[in-house]
Scaffold this active site. Sequence first.
Site, PDB file in Angstrom:
ATOM      1  N   ASP A   8       0.784  -1.248   0.000  1.00 12.72           N
ATOM      2  CA  ASP A   8       0.000   0.000   0.000  1.00 12.72           C
ATOM      3  C   ASP A   8       0.818   1.303   0.000  1.00 12.72           C
ATOM      4  OD1 ASP A   8      -1.919  -1.947   0.288  1.00 12.72           O
ATOM      5  OD2 ASP A   8      -2.865  -1.111   2.077  1.00 12.72           O
ATOM      6  N   ASP A  46      -4.576  -0.790  -1.751  1.00 10.48           N
ATOM      7  CA  ASP A  46      -5.879  -0.540  -1.132  1.00 10.48           C
ATOM      8  C   ASP A  46      -6.762   0.053  -2.238  1.00 10.48           C
ATOM      9  OD1 ASP A  46      -6.965  -0.894   1.496  1.00 10.48           O
ATOM     10  OD2 ASP A  46      -6.996   1.276   1.808  1.00 10.48           O
ATOM     11  N   HIS A  48     -10.636   0.854  -2.811  1.00 15.02           N
ATOM     12  CA  HIS A  48     -12.004   0.874  -2.285  1.00 15.02           C
ATOM     13  C   HIS A  48     -13.011   1.476  -3.271  1.00 15.02           C
ATOM     14  CE1 HIS A  48     -10.560  -0.189   1.661  1.00 15.02           C
ATOM     15  NE2 HIS A  48      -9.892   0.942   1.833  1.00 15.02           N
ATOM     16  N   HIS A  81     -10.590   7.275   1.417  1.00 10.85           N
ATOM     17  CA  HIS A  81      -9.226   7.116   0.884  1.00 10.85           C
ATOM     18  C   HIS A  81      -9.171   6.004  -0.154  1.00 10.85           C
ATOM     19  CE1 HIS A  81      -9.454   4.024   4.015  1.00 10.85           C
ATOM     20  NE2 HIS A  81      -8.565   3.357   3.287  1.00 10.85           N
ATOM     21  N   LYS A 106      -7.134  -4.915  -2.775  1.00  8.48           N
ATOM     22  CA  LYS A 106      -7.916  -5.358  -1.620  1.00  8.48           C
ATOM     23  C   LYS A 106      -8.820  -4.235  -1.133  1.00  8.48           C
ATOM     24  CE  LYS A 106      -4.195  -3.991   1.424  1.00  8.48           C
ATOM     25  NZ  LYS A 106      -4.969  -2.953   2.153  1.00  8.48           N
ATOM     26  N   CYS A 151      -2.098  -2.352   7.652  1.00  2.00           N
ATOM     27  CA  CYS A 151      -2.007  -3.299   6.535  1.00  2.00           C
ATOM     28  C   CYS A 151      -0.721  -4.104   6.540  1.00  2.00           C
ATOM     29  CB  CYS A 151      -2.247  -2.568   5.228  1.00  2.00           C
ATOM     30  SG  CYS A 151      -3.962  -1.987   5.158  1.00  2.00           S
TER      31      CYS A 151
HETATM   32  C1  VGL Z   1      -4.681   1.067   5.615  1.00  2.00           C
HETATM   33  C2  VGL Z   1      -6.230   2.005   6.999  1.00  2.00           C
HETATM   34  C3  VGL Z   1      -7.209   1.854   6.049  1.00  2.00           C
HETATM   35  C4  VGL Z   1      -3.246   0.649   5.398  1.00  2.00           C
HETATM   36  C5  VGL Z   1      -5.637   0.906   4.642  1.00  2.00           C
HETATM   37  O1  VGL Z   1      -2.824   0.507   4.236  1.00  2.00           O
HETATM   38  O2  VGL Z   1      -2.536   0.435   6.417  1.00  2.00           O
HETATM   39  N1  VGL Z   1      -4.977   1.604   6.792  1.00  2.00           N
HETATM   40  N2  VGL Z   1      -6.900   1.302   4.869  1.00  2.00           N
HETATM   41 ZN    ZN Z   2      -8.343   1.303   3.324  1.00  2.00          ZN
END
Ligand code: VGL
Ligand code: ZN
Length: 203
Positions: A8, A46, A48, A81, A106, A151
Site C-alpha cells: 500500500d 488498497d 475501495h 481514501h 484489496k 495493513c
Molecule cells: C490502511 C487504513 C485503512 C493501510 C488501509 O494501508 O494500512 N490503513 N486502509
Molecule cells: Zn483502506
Amino acid sequence: MRALIIVDVQNDFIPGGALAVKEGDQVVPIINSIQEKFDFIVATQDWHPADHGSFAANHESKEVGEFIDLNGVQQILWPVHCIQGTIGADFHPMLDKKGWRAVFQKGTNPLVDSYSGFFDNNRQGDTGLSAYLKSEGVDEIYVCGLATDYCVKFTVLDGLDQGFKVYLIADATRAVNLRQDDYEKAIEEMKNAGAQILSSSDL
Ligand code: VGL
Ligand code: ZN
C-alpha cells in the site's frame, strides 16, 4: 524462494494524502534500494469503492476514529481514501515498479475492510496472494510499506498463518499511530507471532 511484498505505498497514505501516514514518503527510497535484492516482487493496493463501509462519511453522524460494527466485524472508521481509479489510490510516483510480478488489490468489497494483502478482515474474501506465491515456489516473504500498525501488520500475521517464513523490514514501514505507541505494539505483536524483524541494511 523469497519474495518482497510492498504494502500500500499509495498517494493517500503519503503526507498530503487523505489518510496521511507521518513520514510515509520516507519509505520510498528505502524500498527502491532494496528491490534490486529480490527476484520476486509483488505489491498490494488498497482499492475501495466510494461506498466502502470503512469510511466515516458513509455512516450517518459518525466521525473518523469511531468504532462501529460492520457486518459483524469491529471497524474503525477512516477518512475517504484510496478510491478506485483516483490519484490517491495510485502508487507513489517515485516508487520503482518495473520489477513487479503482480499487484493484489484489496478492500474492494464495500461490506468489509481488508487490511491484510491476503484476506478480508472477516477472513472470507481471499485476494489469491497466498495461492499465487505458493504456486511460484515462494516460501519466505519480506514485508515493507504502509502502514506498520494496519495493513503491514495484518499482512505479516496472515503470511505466518499461511505457513510462510516472514520477515518485516521495519525501517521500510511507517505507522498511522492513532495512539502514540501503536508502532511499537505492532512490532511486538508481529515478533510474538513469529516474524523476524529486520532492517533494510540487514538484507
Ligand atoms: C490502511 C487504513 C485503512 C493501510 C488501509 O494501508 O494500512 N490503513 N486502509
Ligand atoms: Zn483502506
